[in-house]
Motif scaffolding. Structure first.
Motif, PDB file in Angstrom:
ATOM      1  N   ILE A   8      41.404  30.561  40.580  1.00  0.00           N
ATOM      2  CA  ILE A   8      41.197  32.045  40.157  1.00  0.00           C
ATOM      3  C   ILE A   8      42.310  32.768  41.104  1.00  0.00           C
ATOM      4  O   ILE A   8      43.049  32.404  42.007  1.00  0.00           O
ATOM      5  N   ASP A   9      42.970  33.737  40.430  1.00  0.00           N
ATOM      6  CA  ASP A   9      43.647  34.645  40.900  1.00  0.00           C
ATOM      7  C   ASP A   9      43.050  35.649  42.092  1.00  0.00           C
ATOM      8  O   ASP A   9      42.587  36.901  41.536  1.00  0.00           O
ATOM      9  N   TRP A  10      42.914  35.142  43.127  1.00  0.00           N
ATOM     10  CA  TRP A  10      42.117  36.080  44.244  1.00  0.00           C
ATOM     11  C   TRP A  10      43.105  37.486  44.401  1.00  0.00           C
ATOM     12  O   TRP A  10      42.381  38.498  45.080  1.00  0.00           O
ATOM     13  N   ARG A  11      44.191  37.643  44.185  1.00  0.00           N
ATOM     14  CA  ARG A  11      45.008  38.658  44.533  1.00  0.00           C
ATOM     15  C   ARG A  11      44.457  39.966  43.482  1.00  0.00           C
ATOM     16  O   ARG A  11      44.112  41.076  43.872  1.00  0.00           O
ATOM     17  N   ARG A  13      41.229  39.426  41.674  1.00  0.00           N
ATOM     18  CA  ARG A  13      40.000  39.360  41.364  1.00  0.00           C
ATOM     19  C   ARG A  13      39.197  39.256  42.971  1.00  0.00           C
ATOM     20  O   ARG A  13      38.039  38.680  42.748  1.00  0.00           O
ATOM     21  N   GLY A  14      39.932  39.564  43.758  1.00  0.00           N
ATOM     22  CA  GLY A  14      39.265  39.351  45.238  1.00  0.00           C
ATOM     23  C   GLY A  14      38.848  40.574  45.619  1.00  0.00           C
ATOM     24  O   GLY A  14      38.286  41.515  45.018  1.00  0.00           O
TER      25      GLY A  14
END
Length: 151
Positions: A8-11, A13-14
């Motif tokens: 998951i692209d936490w940048r 989607r965080g």
């Protein structure tokens, strides 16, 4: 859940931070209430919640309304709120700074600022991603609602 093949692209989607000045008044209106949205599906990508604030001026009350199938939580930041509810707004209770109201789906209600001098300021959270407001301008309220004790 992320895995090694599909992280998951936490940048992007965080955590979303919405500064106080970034709230928007682009939300359905109810007479007597200054509602502002901070978190919604459209604004922040929320998948389950709407959150914002409202302000009610001294000696003011909102129009009768409900929020459809949404559950609402109201937290009193400052001031004293009277909340009337029911088909004829026949019940009333009071909340002060630090207190909460839970408003079940479809409950007709009206917020009242109980102070003649202080703004009533509240934080709001709803169980859907977009604001639903059904104003009830034809609701006829009883003159003397029944007081319900705090729980």
């Amino acid at each position: 859940m992320p895995d090694s093949l599909n992280p998951i692209d936490w940048r992007t989607r965080g955590i979303k931070h919405v500064a106080a000045g970034a709230k928007s008044g682009d939300t359905p209106e109810t007479l007597g209430m200054n509602r502002e949205v901070a978190i919604s599906g459209a604004r922040t990508g929320s998948v389950a919640l709407w959150a914002g604030t409202n302000r009610i001026e001294p000696n003011s009350r909102t129009g009768a309304h409900h929020h459809g199938a949404l559950e609402s939580v109201i937290y009193i930041i400052s001031g004293t709120a009277h909340m009337r509810w029911g088909d004829k707004l026949e019940f009333i209770t009071e909340a002060r700074a630090g207190d909460f109201f839970l408003v079940p789906p479809y409950v007709p209600h009206q917020e009242i600022n109980a102070s003649a001098t202080e703004v009533l300021h509240c934080a709001l959270v709803r169980s859907g991603t977009e604001e639903v407001v059904v104003n009830l301008p034809d609701l006829v309220a009883v003159d003397e609602p029944e007081w319900i004790a705090t729980r």
